[in-house]
Design a protein around this motif. Structure first.
Motif, short mmCIF file in Angstrom:
data_model
loop_
_atom_site.label_atom_id
_atom_site.label_comp_id
_atom_site.label_asym_id
_atom_site.label_seq_id
_atom_site.Cartn_x
_atom_site.Cartn_y
_atom_site.Cartn_z
N UNK A 90 26.81 38.98 42.38
CA UNK A 90 28.16 39.72 42.67
C UNK A 90 28.24 40.51 41.09
N UNK A 91 28.26 41.89 40.62
CA UNK A 91 28.04 42.73 40.10
C UNK A 91 29.22 42.41 38.61
N UNK A 92 28.74 41.61 37.61
CA UNK A 92 29.09 41.95 36.83
C UNK A 92 27.96 40.88 35.48
N UNK A 93 28.37 40.36 34.44
CA UNK A 93 28.17 39.71 33.47
C UNK A 93 29.18 38.81 32.88
N UNK A 94 28.87 36.94 31.77
CA UNK A 94 30.17 36.84 31.03
C UNK A 94 30.34 37.51 30.24
N UNK A 95 31.74 38.00 29.52
CA UNK A 95 32.12 38.84 28.56
C UNK A 95 33.60 37.71 27.63
N UNK A 96 32.93 37.54 26.65
CA UNK A 96 33.89 36.51 25.78
C UNK A 96 35.69 38.14 26.03
N UNK A 97 35.69 38.26 27.17
CA UNK A 97 37.63 38.66 27.67
C UNK A 97 38.31 36.89 27.82
N UNK A 98 38.82 35.88 27.13
CA UNK A 98 39.03 34.85 27.33
C UNK A 98 40.60 35.03 27.32
N UNK A 99 41.40 35.68 27.29
CA UNK A 99 42.60 35.73 27.67
C UNK A 99 42.80 35.92 28.94
N UNK A 100 41.94 37.18 29.50
CA UNK A 100 41.80 37.54 30.44
C UNK A 100 41.58 35.89 32.02
N UNK A 101 39.94 35.44 31.21
CA UNK A 101 39.81 33.95 31.72
C UNK A 101 40.87 33.59 31.87
N UNK A 102 42.22 33.33 31.37
CA UNK A 102 43.15 32.44 31.20
C UNK A 102 43.66 32.75 32.53
N UNK A 103 44.50 34.06 32.49
CA UNK A 103 44.89 34.51 33.09
C UNK A 103 44.69 35.05 34.46
N UNK A 104 43.47 34.58 35.02
CA UNK A 104 42.96 34.98 36.27
C UNK A 104 43.13 33.86 36.77
N UNK A 172 36.17 24.55 35.49
CA UNK A 172 35.13 24.76 34.54
C UNK A 172 35.03 26.15 34.75
N UNK A 173 35.86 27.83 34.41
CA UNK A 173 35.95 28.14 34.90
C UNK A 173 34.77 29.21 33.61
N UNK A 174 35.15 28.69 32.58
CA UNK A 174 34.43 29.64 31.03
C UNK A 174 32.24 29.75 31.66
N UNK A 175 31.88 31.24 31.92
CA UNK A 175 30.72 31.39 32.34
C UNK A 175 30.28 31.09 33.37
N UNK A 176 31.77 31.11 34.50
CA UNK A 176 31.52 31.27 35.92
C UNK A 176 32.45 32.93 36.23
N UNK A 177 32.84 33.64 35.69
CA UNK A 177 33.56 34.51 35.78
C UNK A 177 32.72 35.78 35.18
N UNK A 178 32.31 36.80 35.77
CA UNK A 178 31.61 37.50 35.49
C UNK A 178 33.14 39.13 35.76
N UNK A 185 38.01 40.46 37.82
CA UNK A 185 37.36 39.49 37.45
C UNK A 185 36.69 39.20 38.66
N UNK A 186 35.62 38.72 38.22
CA UNK A 186 34.77 38.17 39.41
C UNK A 186 34.95 36.57 39.28
N UNK A 187 34.54 35.98 40.36
CA UNK A 187 34.73 34.74 40.48
C UNK A 187 33.13 34.26 41.52
#
Length: 268
Positions: A90-104, A172-178, A185-187
């Motif tokens: 999956x294209x992408x990389x982890x980024x510190x977009x934490x609120x987007x991860x919570x919403x996801x 364990x979503x932290x680090x598993x979202x690109x 965002x990609x899981x």
């Protein structure tokens, strides 16, 4: 939650359509990429029943505004071959977009809310499962004091009953979202637990506070979630118990959890 220093054998690569491709161990050592960018990723499963279940779920799941790293079947239709599972890169990389991860997280768990509890969750005995049960007061384990156990004991006394509905969640979503620009965002994986969706969101927040450089205001931004102080406390206790049990945990990661605990204590 499995790692290997040995590349996938030739017959495994062939079974998933990656025969003869160059292999590269990804950062963190949790998977091997075969065929360069957008190739096939192979991962050695710690629990084959869990790996097959995750593949079946990710094959059909359709959460809103999210990209999924779809699993691959072998040439004979299996999800797991000799202990290995496969997925598309999956294209992408982890980024510190934490609120987007919570919403996801909330969108993802809206999609998983109807899944039945998989049987392997009741028998799983890895340190993640054990830390989860300890955090919720379902099992008693003596945790090493200097590795997080002392802080765990201090905070555990603040637990109060939680009445939220449990369901299948990714714990364990932290680090598993690109992330890739403006794309959804990609899981890339799914680590199943049977807990409230609010707890899974709280784990993201704790991780963001402890290790992601998030501002403390992230706690307030999601305080509208039901029983927020208590699920946030359970998330912190989960990470503390896991840290105390983990053989590679160190002082710097514990310092992050101590930092997160200061914010959580203000809510209790």
């Amino acid at each position: 939650m499995s790692a290997t220093a040995e590349p996938p054998p030739t017959h495994v690569r062939a079974a998933f359509g990656a025969r003869g491709e160059e292999v590269e161990l990804l950062e963190g050592g949790l998977a091997w990429r075969c065929g360069g960018d957008e190739g096939v990723l192979l991962k050695l499963a710690a629990n084959t029943a869990e790996a097959a279940w995750v593949a079946r779920v990710l094959d059909t799941l359709a959460p809103e505004e999210m990209r999924l790293a779809r699993p691959l079947r072998s040439t004979d239709g299996r999800w797991v071959v000799s202990g290995w599972s496969a997925r598309r890169d999956l294209v992408g990389r982890p980024e510190p977009r934490h609120d987007e991860v919570v919403a996801m997280s909330l969108r993802l768990h809206s999609a998983t809310g109807g899944l039945e509890k998989p049987r392997f969750l009741d028998t799983r005995r890895d340190i993640y499962a054990l830390a989860d049960r300890v955090a919720w007061g379902e099992e008693d384990v003596v945790l090493p004091e200097d590795n997080g156990g002392r802080l765990f004991d201090v905070l555990a006394g603040s637990r109060r009953p939680v009445t939220l509905r449990s369901q299948v969640v990714h714990g364990d979503l932290f680090g598993n979202v690109l992330f890739s620009g403006n794309a959804p965002p990609g899981l890339i994986d799914f680590v199943p637990f049977w807990r409230p969706a609010e707890w899974a969101a709280a784990v993201v927040v704790i991780d963001a506070l402890a290790w992601g450089g998030s501002d403390p205001a992230i706690v307030e931004r999601w305080s509208h979630l039901a029983e927020w102080p208590q699920v946030l406390l359970r998330a912190l206790l989960f990470r503390l118990a896991l840290h105390a049990l983990h053989p590679r945990a160190g002082e710097s990661s514990l310092a992050g959890l101590e930092h997160a605990s200061q914010t959580v204590l203000e809510l209790l």
